[in-house]
Design an enzyme around this catalytic site. Structure first.
Site, PDB file in Angstrom:
ATOM      1  N   SER A  91     -92.116  39.053  26.169  1.00 16.28           N
ATOM      2  CA  SER A  91     -91.856  38.928  24.727  1.00 16.28           C
ATOM      3  C   SER A  91     -92.839  37.977  24.072  1.00 16.28           C
ATOM      4  O   SER A  91     -93.537  37.237  24.752  1.00 16.28           O
ATOM      5  CB  SER A  91     -90.444  38.404  24.502  1.00 16.28           C
ATOM      6  OG  SER A  91     -89.524  39.453  24.639  1.00 16.28           O
ATOM      7  N   CYS A  92     -92.795  37.951  22.757  1.00  8.88           N
ATOM      8  CA  CYS A  92     -93.584  37.042  21.934  1.00  8.88           C
ATOM      9  C   CYS A  92     -93.428  35.621  22.443  1.00  8.88           C
ATOM     10  O   CYS A  92     -92.304  35.214  22.684  1.00  8.88           O
ATOM     11  CB  CYS A  92     -93.111  37.132  20.482  1.00  8.88           C
ATOM     12  SG  CYS A  92     -93.733  35.838  19.418  1.00  8.88           S
ATOM     13  N   PRO A  93     -94.479  34.829  22.600  1.00  5.08           N
ATOM     14  CA  PRO A  93     -95.868  35.135  22.254  1.00  5.08           C
ATOM     15  C   PRO A  93     -96.714  35.524  23.457  1.00  5.08           C
ATOM     16  O   PRO A  93     -97.928  35.528  23.356  1.00  5.08           O
ATOM     17  CB  PRO A  93     -96.344  33.789  21.711  1.00  5.08           C
ATOM     18  CG  PRO A  93     -95.674  32.797  22.604  1.00  5.08           C
ATOM     19  CD  PRO A  93     -94.347  33.414  22.992  1.00  5.08           C
ATOM     20  N   LEU A  94     -96.087  35.855  24.592  1.00  3.42           N
ATOM     21  CA  LEU A  94     -96.871  36.016  25.824  1.00  3.42           C
ATOM     22  C   LEU A  94     -97.909  37.147  25.785  1.00  3.42           C
ATOM     23  O   LEU A  94     -99.018  36.941  26.285  1.00  3.42           O
ATOM     24  CB  LEU A  94     -95.938  36.171  27.031  1.00  3.42           C
ATOM     25  CG  LEU A  94     -95.165  34.894  27.374  1.00  3.42           C
ATOM     26  CD1 LEU A  94     -94.238  35.130  28.557  1.00  3.42           C
ATOM     27  CD2 LEU A  94     -96.105  33.747  27.699  1.00  3.42           C
ATOM     28  N   ASP A 144     -93.213  45.087  24.092  1.00  4.65           N
ATOM     29  CA  ASP A 144     -92.636  44.385  22.941  1.00  4.65           C
ATOM     30  C   ASP A 144     -92.965  45.169  21.662  1.00  4.65           C
ATOM     31  O   ASP A 144     -94.134  45.278  21.294  1.00  4.65           O
ATOM     32  CB  ASP A 144     -93.223  42.962  22.897  1.00  4.65           C
ATOM     33  CG  ASP A 144     -92.875  42.232  21.614  1.00  4.65           C
ATOM     34  OD1 ASP A 144     -91.906  42.634  20.943  1.00  4.65           O
ATOM     35  OD2 ASP A 144     -93.575  41.255  21.296  1.00  4.65           O
TER      36      ASP A 144
END
Lengths: 192, 78
Positions: free
Chosen positions: B16-19, B43
């Protein structure tokens, strides 16, 4: 007298003049102005969810090529304490503060629905399930990508944190004047 | 589809954000200008995020496609 904007309302011509056809110089200036390359985050709350927001924004800003600094102050200072350090402070009041508010980025509390630690436990379980990195991981990532960590000198003194209590790679502790100088020179700042 | 060689692949599926963005930024940094990076992600927010990230960094988003819930982004290093 109150004025209502109707479709007929016209702006004064001197405000509208030139807007249709800005010169290339004006366009270039606006383009440059819209692209800030600096970001300052003031990490103050020390709450789990807000520290999460801080670390997500800092790591993403660094990934977007921005120069990012985080100023850690007051409750927001506690995430800078090494994981293995349990009690900090020199006198009983400072020690008591660290006993009641366990330092370290892995022991942050939710500002609501904390439920004696059940809330954060569930939140971290959900994070794992949905592939969300924890604040501690994001903090390390941010540091690896060149985000500057600025400890607040006042918080450090008042809460009795020693340099050896804190994680590696921090900048020299600074005060409010340094933070304000960055803002005065145009760096956008977020207070989280 | 581009026939140029892909210099680096980033598998951000399940993250998920921000990965997805952070991993892509780390992967693209050491590459030469013009090199291609392929990113796979699940995502749904990444579709808009990669457009925004390309705009901020100046890297080019060459392709953005989705197939069976997997988003594929092809980026060219600035």
């Amino acid at each position: 007298m109150t004025t209502t904007m109707t479709p007929e309302t016209k702006l004064p011509t001197e405000l509208v003049d030139g807007l249709d056809d800005p010169s290339p110089e004006v366009e270039a200036a606006l383009e440059g102005a819209a692209k800030t390359k600096e970001l300052l985050i003031i990490c103050e709350s020390g709450d789990l969810e807000k520290t999460w927001a801080t670390t997500i924004l800092a790591s993403t800003a660094a990934a977007s090529g921005m120069n990012v600094s985080i100023f850690f102050t007051f409750w927001g200072f506690f995430p800078l304490v090494r994981p293995e350090v349990r009690v900090t402070g020199e006198n009983w009041m400072q020690k008591m503060m660290s006993i009641m508010n366990r330092p370290g980025v892995d022991h942050l509390k939710l500002s609501r629905m904390n439920f004696m630690g059940m809330g954060p436990w569930m939140m971290k379980k959900l994070a794992k399930k949905y592939g969300v990195a924890e604040p501690g991981e994001l903090l390390q990532m941010a540091q690896a990508m060149g985000v500057k960590f600025l400890p607040c000198q006042m918080s450090m003194d008042m809460m009795g944190f020693k340099r050896e209590d804190l994680i590696d790679g921090l900048e020299e502790p600074v005060g409010a004047a340094s933070v304000l100088e960055m803002i005065a020179s145009g760096t956008p700042a977020l207070f989280i | 589809m581009t026939l140029e060689a892909i210099a680096q692949r980033v598998d951000a599926r399940g993250l998920s954000c921000p990965l997805p963005i952070v991993r892509t930024a780390i992967a693209i940094k050491p590459l030469a200008s013009g090199a291609l990076v392929e990113v796979l992600a699940t995502d749904p927010g990444s579709t808009k995020d990669f457009v925004a990230w390309a705009k901020t960094t100046g890297n080019e988003l060459v392709e953005s496609t989705v197939e069976e819930g997997v988003y594929r982004f092809l980026l060219r290093r600035k």
